[in-house]
Scaffold this motif. Structure first.
Motif, PDB file in Angstrom:
ATOM      1  N   THR A 144      82.612  21.203  41.826  1.00 31.07           N
ATOM      2  CA  THR A 144      81.370  20.508  41.480  1.00 31.07           C
ATOM      3  C   THR A 144      81.642  19.016  41.677  1.00 31.07           C
ATOM      4  O   THR A 144      82.703  18.520  41.289  1.00 31.07           O
ATOM      5  CB  THR A 144      80.989  20.779  40.010  1.00 31.07           C
ATOM      6  N   GLN A 162      81.011  13.313  38.579  1.00 28.10           N
ATOM      7  CA  GLN A 162      80.062  13.026  37.498  1.00 28.10           C
ATOM      8  C   GLN A 162      79.117  14.171  37.167  1.00 28.10           C
ATOM      9  O   GLN A 162      78.083  13.977  36.555  1.00 28.10           O
ATOM     10  CB  GLN A 162      79.278  11.750  37.805  1.00 28.10           C
ATOM     11  N   ASP A 163      79.490  15.366  37.603  1.00 28.23           N
ATOM     12  CA  ASP A 163      78.658  16.536  37.316  1.00 28.23           C
ATOM     13  C   ASP A 163      79.539  17.615  36.680  1.00 28.23           C
ATOM     14  O   ASP A 163      80.574  17.976  37.256  1.00 28.23           O
ATOM     15  CB  ASP A 163      78.048  17.039  38.638  1.00 28.23           C
ATOM     16  N   HIS A 198      78.353  20.692  35.561  1.00 30.56           N
ATOM     17  CA  HIS A 198      77.791  22.053  35.641  1.00 30.56           C
ATOM     18  C   HIS A 198      78.692  22.930  36.507  1.00 30.56           C
ATOM     19  O   HIS A 198      78.928  22.594  37.673  1.00 30.56           O
ATOM     20  CB  HIS A 198      76.378  22.000  36.237  1.00 30.56           C
ATOM     21  N   GLU A 219      83.500  17.646  38.341  1.00 31.19           N
ATOM     22  CA  GLU A 219      83.669  16.188  38.502  1.00 31.19           C
ATOM     23  C   GLU A 219      84.756  15.867  39.533  1.00 31.19           C
ATOM     24  O   GLU A 219      85.661  15.067  39.277  1.00 31.19           O
ATOM     25  CB  GLU A 219      84.010  15.547  37.157  1.00 31.19           C
ATOM     26  N   ALA A 252      76.243  20.768  43.189  1.00 32.16           N
ATOM     27  CA  ALA A 252      75.672  19.696  42.357  1.00 32.16           C
ATOM     28  C   ALA A 252      74.436  20.239  41.659  1.00 32.16           C
ATOM     29  O   ALA A 252      73.616  20.931  42.270  1.00 32.16           O
ATOM     30  CB  ALA A 252      75.296  18.486  43.205  1.00 32.16           C
ATOM     31  N   LEU A 271      72.689  18.070  39.409  1.00 36.80           N
ATOM     32  CA  LEU A 271      71.882  16.915  38.997  1.00 36.80           C
ATOM     33  C   LEU A 271      71.384  16.185  40.235  1.00 36.80           C
ATOM     34  O   LEU A 271      72.167  15.994  41.180  1.00 36.80           O
ATOM     35  CB  LEU A 271      72.733  15.957  38.150  1.00 36.80           C
ATOM     36  N   THR A 310      70.957  13.213  40.421  1.00 34.50           N
ATOM     37  CA  THR A 310      71.728  11.957  40.494  1.00 34.50           C
ATOM     38  C   THR A 310      73.130  12.152  41.081  1.00 34.50           C
ATOM     39  O   THR A 310      73.759  11.172  41.471  1.00 34.50           O
ATOM     40  CB  THR A 310      71.887  11.350  39.078  1.00 34.50           C
ATOM     41  N   THR A 311      73.638  13.368  41.120  1.00 37.11           N
ATOM     42  CA  THR A 311      75.006  13.551  41.651  1.00 37.11           C
ATOM     43  C   THR A 311      75.016  14.099  43.083  1.00 37.11           C
ATOM     44  O   THR A 311      76.078  14.192  43.704  1.00 37.11           O
ATOM     45  CB  THR A 311      75.843  14.489  40.751  1.00 37.11           C
TER      46      THR A 311
END
Ligand code: B12
Length: 212
Positions: free
Chosen positions: A95, A98-99, A101, A125, A147, A149, A151-152
């Motif tokens: 992943t 900054q993610d 999930h 991350e 990903a 998000l 944002t990611t």
């Protein structure tokens, strides 16, 4: 010709005990592990993947089958080292940075493993440099990124650029996925492929490497 009907059924139904017993029974009989993998696990996980893609089963059922398959794989993994097994290809998966999930990514990793690929799961991350480093170390055929998000998602583009800058972009195929990811986005960032779910991820990975 061995009959894997019971093993396939046990994996599809997530019956760990029976699946492990079937696997051990096949090993005791001296069945080739490549055959157990191809005609047992891969066949079962292909079916599970198709049922999931068609909406006939859902995440809990797929997880159950994937975990059953993993338990069986633990029994045969020590034999891989003896060279009885031909990997379909090497996959580095993670992943993006900054993610955190990882449920979907874990499913994809498990399905890929069930599909006969050697999978190096880097977790969550994962920074672009780490994808590059591991892809190079492992001589990976595929870099697979998840990903969840919006944002990611940009970290996927960054990773592709990092692979280019490291001079290994043409040596690996890049596949991406995750709920906000689309085919269009894959085209935009010049990924090689996108798959909407873990079942089709295996099919896409096979196509990328020319395995049909
Ligand atoms: C569980 C969850 C969490 C858990 C994660 C636990 C874990 N270990 O994964 C926790 C609580 C930690 C969490 C945190 C956050 N979350 Co959250 N989370 C979810 C939730 C409810 C489920 C995600 C999930 O697991 N789905 C099930 C899996 C099976 O599906 P999937 O991931 O899509 O994977 C499938 C496919 O996409 C595909 N796939 C996935 N990866 C890959 C990779 C490849 C290569 C391929 C080919 C295919 C593929 O195959 C998978 C299997 O079929 C979603 C909402 C939702 N219903 O989706 C929100 C959601 C993703 N989260 C969201 C948000 C905003 C956050 C937070 C920012 C919340 C906050 N303010 O703190 C943080 C982010 C933390 C961070 N830095 O990452 C938003 C994202 C919105 C957006 N579009 O950006 C969502 C959509 C919720 C919402 N409606 O707002 N979250």
């Amino acid at each position: 010709m061995s009959d894997f009907k019971f093993l396939i059924e046990a994996v599809i139904h997530g019956d760990v005990q029976r699946a492990v017993a079937e696997t051990e029974g096949a090993l005791d009989k001296g069945v080739d592990i490549q055959e157990i993998l191809d005609k047992g696990f891969i066949a079962a996980m292909d079916e599970v993947g198709q049922q999931y893609s068609k909406g006939q089963i859902f995440v809990p059922e797929m997880l159950r089958s994937a975990k059953t398959m993993k338990e069986c794989m633990r029994r045969i993994r020590p034999l891989f080292a003896k060279g009885d097994f031909t990997s379909k290809g090497k996959v580095v998966i993670g992943t993006v940075k900054q993610d955190v999930h990882d449920i979907g990514k874990n499913l994809v990793a498990m399905m890929m493993e069930g599909g006969g690929f050697t999978v190096n799961d880097l977790g969550v991350e994962v920074a672009p440099e780490k994808f590059v480093h591991q892809a190079r170390e492992m001589k990976a055929d595929i870099v697979a990124m998840s990903a969840l998000l919006s944002t990611t998602m940009s970290a996927m583009r960054e990773t592709i650029v990092a692979l280019q800058e490291a001079g290994i972009r043409d040596q690996v195929k890049v596949m991406i996925g995750g709920a906000p990811v689309t085919e269009q986005f894959a085209l935009e960032i010049k990924a090689d492929s996108y798959a909407p779910d873990a079942g089709s991820a295996v099919i896409v990975a096979r196509k990328l490497l020319g395995i049909f």
